[in-house]
Design a protein around this motif. Structure first.
Motif, PDB file in Angstrom:
ATOM      1  N   ILE A 114       0.833  -1.202   0.000  1.00 59.82           N
ATOM      2  CA  ILE A 114       0.000   0.000   0.000  1.00 59.82           C
ATOM      3  C   ILE A 114       0.869   1.254   0.000  1.00 59.82           C
ATOM      4  N   GLN A 115       1.977   1.232   0.767  1.00 62.03           N
ATOM      5  CA  GLN A 115       2.867   2.394   0.783  1.00 62.03           C
ATOM      6  C   GLN A 115       3.498   2.610  -0.589  1.00 62.03           C
ATOM      7  N   ALA A 116       3.889   1.521  -1.257  1.00 64.57           N
ATOM      8  CA  ALA A 116       4.451   1.654  -2.608  1.00 64.57           C
ATOM      9  C   ALA A 116       3.400   2.222  -3.563  1.00 64.57           C
TER      10      ALA A 116
ATOM     11  N   ARG B 275       3.505  10.268  -7.050  1.00 61.77           N
ATOM     12  CA  ARG B 275       4.315  10.654  -8.216  1.00 61.77           C
ATOM     13  C   ARG B 275       3.410  10.988  -9.396  1.00 61.77           C
ATOM     14  N   GLN B 276       2.414  10.155  -9.612  1.00 63.61           N
ATOM     15  CA  GLN B 276       1.477  10.384 -10.711  1.00 63.61           C
ATOM     16  C   GLN B 276       0.739  11.707 -10.494  1.00 63.61           C
ATOM     17  N   HIS B 277       0.376  11.967  -9.256  1.00 60.31           N
ATOM     18  CA  HIS B 277      -0.326  13.206  -8.918  1.00 60.31           C
ATOM     19  C   HIS B 277       0.563  14.414  -9.220  1.00 60.31           C
ATOM     20  N   GLN B 278       1.840  14.331  -8.865  1.00 63.63           N
ATOM     21  CA  GLN B 278       2.767  15.434  -9.144  1.00 63.63           C
ATOM     22  C   GLN B 278       2.906  15.657 -10.651  1.00 63.63           C
ATOM     23  N   LYS B 279       2.962  14.556 -11.420  1.00 64.14           N
ATOM     24  CA  LYS B 279       3.030  14.696 -12.881  1.00 64.14           C
ATOM     25  C   LYS B 279       1.782  15.400 -13.404  1.00 64.14           C
TER      26      LYS B 279
END
Length: 168
Positions: free
Chosen positions: A83-85, A92-96
């Motif tokens: 879940i943490q991964a 990361r996807q959100h930042q992109k």
């Protein structure tokens, strides 16, 4: 559970208590003679029996219970790691996505700054059409000889410009 089952369980517990008290009397101990801390430890033991559902404390059962809990613990740690991964990947996807949104907002802002309203576009169109008609009228008035060679005229002008700085 229905009422009769509860009554049976209460009776069996009372019989078990009487049996244990009898065993204690055989060796010369009374429950009321035990110190306070032994009573609290017995209470803790009873609570552990209720939580673990282990009523027979044989070594095999304890080992089995330990391994079951260890397995659950390891499975929970594995689930937590997964879940943490997944959370990190989602972040990361959100930042992109945020970066892409910012880029698109910059683009739309720059496009909106360059946009011309329709009324301004019509006004510019009218002005350009007027200039075209004026130039066409001036061109109609201006008679250009048929034998005029524009290339030669440009060369002559260039030569004159080169000679002018020398004259100064």
């Amino acid at each position: 559970m229905d009422h009769f089952q509860l009554q049976d369980e209460v009776q069996s517990l009372q019989k078990l208590r009487e049996h244990y008290e009898h065993q204690l009397r055989l060796i010369g101990l009374e429950l009321c003679d035990l110190p306070e801390d032994v009573g609290s430890m017995l209470d803790e033991c009873v609570e552990l029996h209720q939580v673990t559902q282990l009523h027979d404390l044989q070594l095999e059962y304890l080992k089995e219970f330990y391994y079951i809990k260890l397995k659950e613990h390891l499975e929970n740690k594995l689930t937590i790691a997964k879940i943490q991964a997944e959370i990190k990947e989602q972040e990361r996807q959100h930042q992109k996505e945020i970066a892409e949104c910012n880029l698109l907002e910059k683009f739309t802002t720059s496009v909106n700054m360059r946009l011309i309203s329709e009324s301004e576009m019509q006004r510019n169109k009218i002005i350009i059409e007027e200039k075209i008609t004026n130039l066409q009228q001036k061109q109609a008035v201006f008679n250009v000889p048929d034998d005029l060679n524009i290339d030669e005229l440009v060369k002559k002008v260039e030569r004159l410009q080169k000679t002018k700085p020398k004259d100064k």
